[in-house]
Design a protein around this motif. Structure first.
Motif, PDB file in Angstrom:
ATOM      1  N   ARG A   1      -8.640   1.179  -3.218  1.00  0.00           N
ATOM      2  CA  ARG A   1      -9.392   2.198  -3.958  1.00  0.00           C
ATOM      3  C   ARG A   1      -9.334   3.545  -3.250  1.00  0.00           C
ATOM      4  O   ARG A   1      -9.226   4.595  -3.903  1.00  0.00           O
ATOM      5  CB  ARG A   1     -10.847   1.753  -4.142  1.00  0.00           C
TER       6      ARG A   1
ATOM      7  N   GLY B   1      -5.123  10.001  -3.730  1.00  0.00           N
ATOM      8  CA  GLY B   1      -3.963  10.602  -4.374  1.00  0.00           C
ATOM      9  C   GLY B   1      -4.251  11.195  -5.736  1.00  0.00           C
ATOM     10  O   GLY B   1      -3.774  12.294  -6.063  1.00  0.00           O
ATOM     11  N   ARG B   2      -5.036  10.492  -6.539  1.00  0.00           N
ATOM     12  CA  ARG B   2      -5.211  10.882  -7.940  1.00  0.00           C
ATOM     13  C   ARG B   2      -6.338  11.879  -8.163  1.00  0.00           C
ATOM     14  O   ARG B   2      -6.324  12.629  -9.140  1.00  0.00           O
ATOM     15  CB  ARG B   2      -5.435   9.636  -8.791  1.00  0.00           C
ATOM     16  N   GLU B   3      -7.333  11.877  -7.274  1.00  0.00           N
ATOM     17  CA  GLU B   3      -8.482  12.768  -7.487  1.00  0.00           C
ATOM     18  C   GLU B   3      -8.715  13.739  -6.332  1.00  0.00           C
ATOM     19  O   GLU B   3      -8.937  14.922  -6.554  1.00  0.00           O
ATOM     20  CB  GLU B   3      -9.744  11.932  -7.745  1.00  0.00           C
TER      21      GLU B   3
ATOM     22  N   LEU C   1       1.677   1.756  -3.567  1.00  0.00           N
ATOM     23  CA  LEU C   1       0.509   2.282  -4.265  1.00  0.00           C
ATOM     24  C   LEU C   1       0.296   3.754  -3.930  1.00  0.00           C
ATOM     25  O   LEU C   1      -0.063   4.556  -4.799  1.00  0.00           O
ATOM     26  CB  LEU C   1      -0.731   1.465  -3.899  1.00  0.00           C
ATOM     27  N   ALA C   2       0.512   4.113  -2.673  1.00  0.00           N
ATOM     28  CA  ALA C   2       0.352   5.509  -2.265  1.00  0.00           C
ATOM     29  C   ALA C   2       1.311   6.409  -3.032  1.00  0.00           C
ATOM     30  O   ALA C   2       0.934   7.498  -3.488  1.00  0.00           O
ATOM     31  CB  ALA C   2       0.573   5.643  -0.757  1.00  0.00           C
TER      32      ALA C   2
ATOM     33  N   GLU D   1       0.828  -1.212   0.000  1.00  0.00           N
ATOM     34  CA  GLU D   1       0.000   0.000   0.000  1.00  0.00           C
ATOM     35  C   GLU D   1       0.860   1.258   0.000  1.00  0.00           C
ATOM     36  O   GLU D   1       0.454   2.284  -0.561  1.00  0.00           O
ATOM     37  CB  GLU D   1      -0.964  -0.042   1.189  1.00  0.00           C
TER      38      GLU D   1
ATOM     39  N   SER E   1       0.209   6.845  -6.546  1.00  0.00           N
ATOM     40  CA  SER E   1      -1.020   7.631  -6.647  1.00  0.00           C
ATOM     41  C   SER E   1      -0.817   9.103  -6.349  1.00  0.00           C
ATOM     42  O   SER E   1      -1.743   9.895  -6.510  1.00  0.00           O
ATOM     43  CB  SER E   1      -2.078   7.053  -5.695  1.00  0.00           C
TER      44      SER E   1
ATOM     45  N   GLU F   1      -5.907   5.063  -4.068  1.00  0.00           N
ATOM     46  CA  GLU F   1      -5.849   5.561  -5.441  1.00  0.00           C
ATOM     47  C   GLU F   1      -6.636   6.846  -5.611  1.00  0.00           C
ATOM     48  O   GLU F   1      -6.147   7.831  -6.183  1.00  0.00           O
ATOM     49  CB  GLU F   1      -6.388   4.498  -6.397  1.00  0.00           C
ATOM     50  N   LEU F   2      -7.864   6.864  -5.122  1.00  0.00           N
ATOM     51  CA  LEU F   2      -8.710   8.038  -5.310  1.00  0.00           C
ATOM     52  C   LEU F   2      -8.221   9.232  -4.495  1.00  0.00           C
ATOM     53  O   LEU F   2      -8.311  10.381  -4.951  1.00  0.00           O
ATOM     54  CB  LEU F   2     -10.161   7.701  -4.935  1.00  0.00           C
TER      55      LEU F   2
END
Length: 349
Positions: free
Chosen positions: A325, A331-333, A39-40, A36, A43, A328-329
């Motif tokens: 999820r 960091g990216r949104e 992933l962080a 994770e 993201s 991801e959201l």
């Protein structure tokens, strides 16, 4: 003056996840946390932090080891703690652990020091809870001196003296970023200001705006102590999903039994659906779609003059896909949207 650029972080207390119908064991959860962190970073998250707990279902009891593993598989993201219970740690050992982490991570280490809201570490490591305040005050003084001075001589009532010591490996000059975790005590913000340290507000229930007075007291105390303005951060719980309904129902399913148990153990409020919805609307739960969560973070960032917001994204038995999820959201949104909103009306201190 403008505060530091706004940062978005993730906090984990090492709570075990599920994968389908199966609960991950402790070792699998440790490895999941390392994944994770990767992933962080991918993201766009700024900071990944690990807590310190000694309870069933938590695997965050050796944060420096976990953070070192994360540092080896990442390049940019800062790695630190969402709470290090300084009262039951030894400052000399803590210095060695985090100077080593800072070295292997190429200067990405940081930590938040706290007195502990969960007190399992006191009997575990042989400390008396009656010494709660003195332990923290003395150990904070020693730890900061070890960071800030080349050679240290120190004595106190809570441990043996340190005489003319220069620890190795050395931290960078002045030490690593060190925050003080604040759970609601005005004395904690004054202590942080006295030492010129940033504060991380742990807001886990009720309106975050109730900490407005704490922030004002902190700014005043910093000025009186002759220190420059320092960052203020907020740590709160939540989940991001593609829709509000998905996020709300998923978090309720896993959050409700945890808070029910805490109500029995520590006198927390009973988690009724009505109370839950109030926390979503104007309280300390940041649960919803990316737009919903971004707007709520931006609102409290302005109200409390924050420069950092950390989301505690794991809760006991939350499915690993929901955890991923959220990462991801966020960091990216969420993070770009928060910065977009705040750019239209910059925060000042």
């Amino acid at each position: 003056m403008p505060i530091h650029p706004f940062e978005i972080g993730l906090d984990s207390f090492g709570e075990v996840a599920t994968d389908g119908d199966r609960t991950l064991d402790d070792a699998e959860t440790v490895r999941l946390l390392v994944e994770e962190a990767e992933l962080a970073e991918a993201s766009g998250i700024d900071v990944f932090s690990i807590g310190e707990h000694y309870r069933p279902g938590h695997v965050d009891s050796a944060a420096p080891v976990l953070l070192s593993a994360m540092a080896m598989v990442t390049e940019r993201i800062r790695v630190g703690t969402s709470v290090t219970v300084l009262s039951t740690n030894d400052p000399v050992r803590l210095y060695h652990e985090f100077s080593t982490l800072d070295a292997v991570s190429h200067g990405r280490a940081q930590l938040v020091l706290g007195r502990a809201s969960a007190t399992e570490s006191f009997p575990l490591f042989g400390y008396d809870i009656a010494d709660y305040e003195q332990l923290f005050d003395e150990k904070l003084e020693l730890f900061l001196r070890l960071q800030r001075e080349e050679r240290v001589t120190w004595s106190g009532a809570t441990r043996t003296s340190v005489v003319d010591q220069r620890l190795r490996p050395r931290m960078r000059p002045g030490g690593i970023p060190t925050w003080i975790g604040v759970g609601g005590s005005p004395g904690s913000v004054v202590r942080a200001a006295r030492h010129g340290l940033p504060v991380m507000l742990a807001v886990v229930g009720g309106r975050p705006q109730r900490f407005t007075g704490h922030v004002a007291l902190y700014r005043e105390a910093l000025q009186q102590a002759g220190h420059d303005p320092q960052p203020v951060g907020q740590h709160s719980l939540g989940l991001v999903a593609d829709t509000d309904d998905e996020a709300i129902e998923t978090w309720w399913r896993y959050w409700e039994p945890v808070v029910t148990q805490l109500a029995k153990e520590r006198g927390f409020y009973q988690p009724s659906r009505k109370r839950y919805e109030a926390e979503l609307d104007h309280g300390a739960l940041f649960v919803g779609s990316p737009e919903t969560v971004a707007r709520k973070i931006a609102r409290v960032a302005r109200d409390l003059s924050l420069s950092r917001f950390d989301l505690k994204y794991d809760v006991m038995h939350l499915p690993r896909r929901s955890r991923a999820r959220t990462i991801e959201l966020l960091g990216r949104e969420v993070a770009p949207r928060v910065r977009e909103i705040l750019s239209k009306e910059p925060i000042h201190v």
